[in-house]
Design a protein around this motif. Sequence first.
Motif, PDB file in Angstrom:
ATOM      1  N   ILE A 178     -11.712  10.310   2.582  1.00 45.35           N
ATOM      2  CA  ILE A 178     -11.644   9.421   3.746  1.00 45.35           C
ATOM      3  C   ILE A 178     -10.603   8.324   3.520  1.00 45.35           C
ATOM      4  N   ASN A 179     -10.584   7.779   2.316  1.00 45.86           N
ATOM      5  CA  ASN A 179      -9.594   6.729   2.027  1.00 45.86           C
ATOM      6  C   ASN A 179      -8.171   7.268   2.115  1.00 45.86           C
ATOM      7  N   ILE A 180      -7.989   8.500   1.662  1.00 44.20           N
ATOM      8  CA  ILE A 180      -6.658   9.108   1.768  1.00 44.20           C
ATOM      9  C   ILE A 180      -6.266   9.300   3.228  1.00 44.20           C
ATOM     10  N   LYS A 181      -7.203   9.772   4.052  1.00 44.10           N
ATOM     11  CA  LYS A 181      -6.907   9.974   5.476  1.00 44.10           C
ATOM     12  C   LYS A 181      -6.599   8.655   6.170  1.00 44.10           C
ATOM     13  N   LEU A 182      -7.421   7.621   5.864  1.00 40.43           N
ATOM     14  CA  LEU A 182      -7.179   6.321   6.487  1.00 40.43           C
ATOM     15  C   LEU A 182      -5.846   5.728   6.038  1.00 40.43           C
ATOM     16  N   GLY A 183      -5.534   5.937   4.736  1.00 36.45           N
ATOM     17  CA  GLY A 183      -4.247   5.441   4.251  1.00 36.45           C
ATOM     18  C   GLY A 183      -3.086   6.145   4.918  1.00 36.45           C
ATOM     19  N   THR A 184      -3.201   7.462   5.106  1.00 35.66           N
ATOM     20  CA  THR A 184      -2.150   8.223   5.775  1.00 35.66           C
ATOM     21  C   THR A 184      -2.014   7.803   7.228  1.00 35.66           C
ATOM     22  N   ARG A 185      -3.148   7.549   7.892  1.00 32.23           N
ATOM     23  CA  ARG A 185      -3.116   7.141   9.300  1.00 32.23           C
ATOM     24  C   ARG A 185      -2.452   5.775   9.450  1.00 32.23           C
ATOM     25  N   GLU A 186      -2.781   4.851   8.555  1.00 31.88           N
ATOM     26  CA  GLU A 186      -2.163   3.531   8.633  1.00 31.88           C
ATOM     27  C   GLU A 186      -0.663   3.611   8.352  1.00 31.88           C
TER      28      GLU A 186
END
Length: 355
Positions: A338-346
């Motif tokens: 989830i942190n990777i996805k949120l980081g990629t989205r940001e």
Amino acid sequence: MEESRGHFLPSDVPESTSSNNSERLNSGAHAIRGSGFPGVKKRGHNSRSWIKIDQDGNAKILELDKARIMRQCSLPSRDLRLLDPLFIYPSTILGREKAIVVSLEQIRCIITAEEVILMNSLDKNVVQYKSELCKRLQTNKDQADDLPFEFRALELALELTCTSLDGQVKELEMEIYPVLDELASSINTLNLERVRRLKGHLLALTQRVQKVRDELEHLMDDDGDMAEMYLTEKKLRSEGNTPSELNAPTSFSDGTRPVSKSAPVSPVASANGAQRLQRAFSSIVTSSKQGSLISSSSGGENIEQLEMLLEAYFVVIDHTLSKLFSLKEYIDDTEDLINIKLGTREYSHYKLLSL
């Protein structure tokens, strides 16, 4: 109405009327300490409902106070606090002179060489323990059993506790895996809150399972605690009726005591005084470690017998704990994803703004 308030709340009564009501307050306090009010706990007479199960599987409900149980089972008051349903204590198994104090989840009982005194409760684990123990004792009434009465009662408590905890872990797995998979595909506040709640449940369950495992490990590592739990053997010894397997001679012709298997023995047949002293000292050390009068080779076998019983349930509870650790690792991996996805989205959002 004001008079009744003054009766129960004397601090609210004006100073001029407090002297007039002193006798009434004293008489009211005396009535409360007596038996005038049902449900009011009498000081020093905290009787509770217990289920008493004898060796033949007969059960009956008794009202016993703490002082009577302490005298009958030779237990300190601090041991009985572990059985109090009003308090939550971690799982504990204590070997005493005349009893084994068991507090495993909802199963809280006192096991002696002749009976089990079980805390009366409507909990399903307690009801199952009572019915299953009575059934097993009545079925095997006329059959020889390798285990003494106290170990059969202890084994059932361990069996039901391990089964109950493992069942709770399976229910948690069935609930949390779909939620984690849904969170990985759809990150929203609702899924995050569900995972947070289940993670707290996982932590609490892990602590309970860990405590049972640690308690079994502690018992297996301490020969003295295990030897202290042989209540039937100690009872027969105190009565002068030694079991047939312990009928080995307790002394040699030269006056020295027999030595346990674990104690060093001199290969020289005609030992001198120093060697005799060393051998006697080794026997004393072994006996003090075991915490009982068992000093013959059969005593070591008895401790090994209990150790094998505890080890069997240690393996079960250790496997349950491993499943909880695997579940926690799955949660940690999902959080990393989830942190990777949120980081990629940001990062993508920042790139769009910079164009």
